[in-house]
Scaffold this motif. Structure first.
Motif, mmCIF file in Angstrom:
data_model
loop_
_atom_site.group_PDB
_atom_site.id
_atom_site.type_symbol
_atom_site.label_atom_id
_atom_site.label_comp_id
_atom_site.label_asym_id
_atom_site.label_seq_id
_atom_site.Cartn_x
_atom_site.Cartn_y
_atom_site.Cartn_z
ATOM 1 N N GLU A 48 -7.075 -8.173 9.897
ATOM 2 C CA GLU A 48 -5.920 -7.364 9.498
ATOM 3 C C GLU A 48 -5.843 -7.322 7.976
ATOM 4 O O GLU A 48 -5.946 -8.348 7.303
ATOM 5 C CB GLU A 48 -4.642 -7.988 10.057
ATOM 6 N N THR A 49 -5.702 -6.137 7.410
ATOM 7 C CA THR A 49 -5.737 -6.012 5.951
ATOM 8 C C THR A 49 -4.397 -5.665 5.327
ATOM 9 O O THR A 49 -4.230 -5.814 4.123
ATOM 10 C CB THR A 49 -6.758 -4.934 5.542
ATOM 11 N N ALA A 50 -3.442 -5.195 6.111
ATOM 12 C CA ALA A 50 -2.154 -4.786 5.551
ATOM 13 C C ALA A 50 -1.045 -5.654 6.134
ATOM 14 O O ALA A 50 -0.921 -5.769 7.355
ATOM 15 C CB ALA A 50 -1.884 -3.320 5.853
ATOM 16 N N PRO A 51 -0.237 -6.290 5.295
ATOM 17 C CA PRO A 51 0.872 -7.094 5.818
ATOM 18 C C PRO A 51 1.950 -6.207 6.418
ATOM 19 O O PRO A 51 2.049 -5.018 6.110
ATOM 20 C CB PRO A 51 1.380 -7.828 4.575
ATOM 21 N N SER A 52 2.756 -6.810 7.279
ATOM 22 C CA SER A 52 3.876 -6.078 7.845
ATOM 23 C C SER A 52 4.871 -5.741 6.737
ATOM 24 O O SER A 52 4.864 -6.369 5.672
ATOM 25 C CB SER A 52 4.561 -6.930 8.908
ATOM 26 N N PRO A 53 5.747 -4.751 6.945
ATOM 27 C CA PRO A 53 6.745 -4.421 5.913
ATOM 28 C C PRO A 53 7.588 -5.632 5.516
ATOM 29 O O PRO A 53 7.901 -5.803 4.329
ATOM 30 C CB PRO A 53 7.587 -3.335 6.587
ATOM 31 N N ARG A 54 7.950 -6.482 6.492
ATOM 32 C CA ARG A 54 8.758 -7.662 6.170
ATOM 33 C C ARG A 54 8.003 -8.605 5.243
ATOM 34 O O ARG A 54 8.542 -9.076 4.236
ATOM 35 C CB ARG A 54 9.141 -8.403 7.449
ATOM 36 N N LEU A 63 8.526 -9.698 1.268
ATOM 37 C CA LEU A 63 8.625 -11.102 0.877
ATOM 38 C C LEU A 63 7.628 -11.436 -0.233
ATOM 39 O O LEU A 63 7.947 -12.142 -1.196
ATOM 40 C CB LEU A 63 8.381 -11.991 2.092
ATOM 41 N N GLN A 64 6.410 -10.925 -0.113
ATOM 42 C CA GLN A 64 5.400 -11.154 -1.143
ATOM 43 C C GLN A 64 5.835 -10.548 -2.474
ATOM 44 O O GLN A 64 5.665 -11.158 -3.537
ATOM 45 C CB GLN A 64 4.056 -10.568 -0.691
ATOM 46 N N TRP A 94 -2.390 -16.292 7.252
ATOM 47 C CA TRP A 94 -2.865 -15.101 6.545
ATOM 48 C C TRP A 94 -1.745 -14.486 5.717
ATOM 49 O O TRP A 94 -1.982 -14.021 4.593
ATOM 50 C CB TRP A 94 -3.395 -14.094 7.575
ATOM 51 N N GLU A 95 -0.534 -14.481 6.231
ATOM 52 C CA GLU A 95 0.589 -13.906 5.493
ATOM 53 C C GLU A 95 0.960 -14.754 4.283
ATOM 54 O O GLU A 95 1.384 -14.239 3.248
ATOM 55 C CB GLU A 95 1.799 -13.767 6.422
ATOM 56 N N TYR A 96 0.787 -16.071 4.408
ATOM 57 C CA TYR A 96 1.156 -16.980 3.324
ATOM 58 C C TYR A 96 0.105 -17.015 2.214
ATOM 59 O O TYR A 96 0.405 -17.370 1.074
ATOM 60 C CB TYR A 96 1.363 -18.381 3.906
#
Length: 405
Positions: free
Chosen positions: A7-13, A17-18, A85-87
């Motif tokens: 997955e290359t694109a984070p969710s909108p949430r 946050l980033q 991955w999100e962190y």
């Protein structure tokens, strides 16, 4: 086999946050960099808690902004419930400043310890010991290495605990203990042998030892290299009585817990190194654009261009590997092949060391100025070099993984 897709694109949430974390770093943390760097330098010979009053308001703002305990994966106690991955880009951003992770309560060894407590601790241990750590009211230490033993050879470890009624009797010595000298530290997670008759992989356990337990003796302080806030120490246990329920997971799960911590901390350290290298490169380019070598700007000199190119190439390729590793951990219940972790460690740390050293050379004496993070980054990277397996060991792990394919 590598994953078919990542997955290359984070969710909108998560994207929001980033963005908030990056903005917080630039508008709240970065303006305090010089003052806190100066306090850290003074604390090397003065009070160990000299930096606390400066960090406290930053921590409070980070908590109010929802940028708190971001390292903790999806969990009832997680503030955001982020995946590895999100962190990943967030810990990389924290690497721009040596002490920034402490602002978000995401510094080691606490972050790794809290993940272990969240995954393996009983509800009673979580209530008594994890929750205060999540609120930054206390800190913790990790004690696994020993003076005359090799951590990658568990059979050589001597620290042991025997069951005595409702307690464990713990004896032995640990070294390279990070976090032990912080005045807020209240507990240690200790890897020890609890059943010498079991199969080797079931002989060890991890005990949570309150620091004020009788028989816990602070030993030699391993302080130097400008690491006042990251100083290490030795600790010994002389028949220290630890409550029987203070074992993480089940007795015999110690090596499994050790490997889990090595994966988590190894990934986080690699991402932190990428942030340090990125900041060092930015500072190097800014410096070289104002200096001249002969008739041309230093930034156009072949030697410096080569260093800039090597750093950028290393950053972008290692970042892709790090994000893939984080994604794999999410897909496999925080597991990661040893070969993958070894590849990541063998690339990220040397890259950051070179980038920071080149930036120091570019800044000359100014590199020691409190307004810059270079001295602190260099000290932290030297410490990481001591706590990371030698490059030869990492290369052997990579080769063994290839031979088993």
């Amino acid at each position: 086999m590598p994953p078919r897709s990542v997955e290359t694109a984070p969710s909108p949430r998560v994207s929001t946050l980033q963005t908030r974390l990056h903005r917080f770093m630039h508008t709240v943390v970065l303006p305090q960099e010089g003052a806190i760097n100066a306090a850290l330098r003074l604390s090397a010979t003065g009070p160990q808690d000299a930096v606390g009053p400066l960090l406290a308001p930053l921590r409070q703002k980070a908590q109010l902004a929802g940028l708190w305990n971001l390292f903790l994966p999806i969990s009832p106690r997680a503030s955001q419930g982020l995946s590895h991955w999100e962190y990943a880009p967030m810990i990389e951003a924290m690497g721009h400043i040596p002490w920034a992770a402490e602002v978000f309560n995401s510094a080691q060894p606490d972050a790794g310890n809290m993940q272990l407590l969240d995954s393996y601790g009983s509800e009673a241990l979580k209530d008594a010991w994890l929750d205060p750590l999540l609120r930054a009211e206390t800190r913790s230490a990790w004690a696994a290495a020993e003076p005359d033993a090799e951590l990658h050879n568990p059979d050589s470890l001597q620290c042991h605990a025997t069951q005595d009624g409702n307690s464990w009797r713990l004896s032995g010595q640990k070294t390279w203990v990070q976090g032990l000298l912080d005045p807020r530290t209240a507990s240690l997670l200790v890897l020890c042998r609890t059943d010498a008759q079991a199969a080797l992989h079931r002989q060890f356990s991890v005990l949570l030892v309150p620091l004020k337990t009788d028989g816990v003796q602070l030993g030699r302080q391993l302080q130097g290299w400008g690491t006042a806030q990251k100083a290490l120490a030795e600790v010994s246990f002389e028949n220290a009585r630890v409550p029987i329920h203070h074992v993480l997971g089940q007795p015999g799960q110690g090596l499994e817990i050790l490997q889990a911590r090595q994966r988590i901390v190894g990934l986080h350290d690699a991402l932190w190194c990428l942030g340090a290298a990125e900041r060092a490169l930015d500072l190097l380019i800014a410096r070289m654009q104002t200096r001249r070598i002969g008739e041309q700007l230093a930034v156009h000199h072949p030697v410096w261009q080569q260093r800039i190119a090597r750093t950028r190439t290393g950053l972008d390729t290692t970042r892709m590997l790090a994000r893939r590793s984080a994604w794999q951990m999410d897909q496999n219940d925080s597991h990661l092949p040893p070969q993958e972790l070894a590849m990541l460690q063998s690339l990220a740390l040397p890259l950051a060391v070179d980038a920071v050293q080149w930036s120091i050379l570019a800044h000359e004496a100014d590199a020691l100025d409190d307004s810059l993070p270079l001295a602190g980054l260099s000290a932290q990277l030297r410490l990481m070099q001591q706590l990371t397996p030698p490059i030869e060991v990492l290369h052997a792990q990579i080769a063994q993984g290839e031979l088993l394919r």
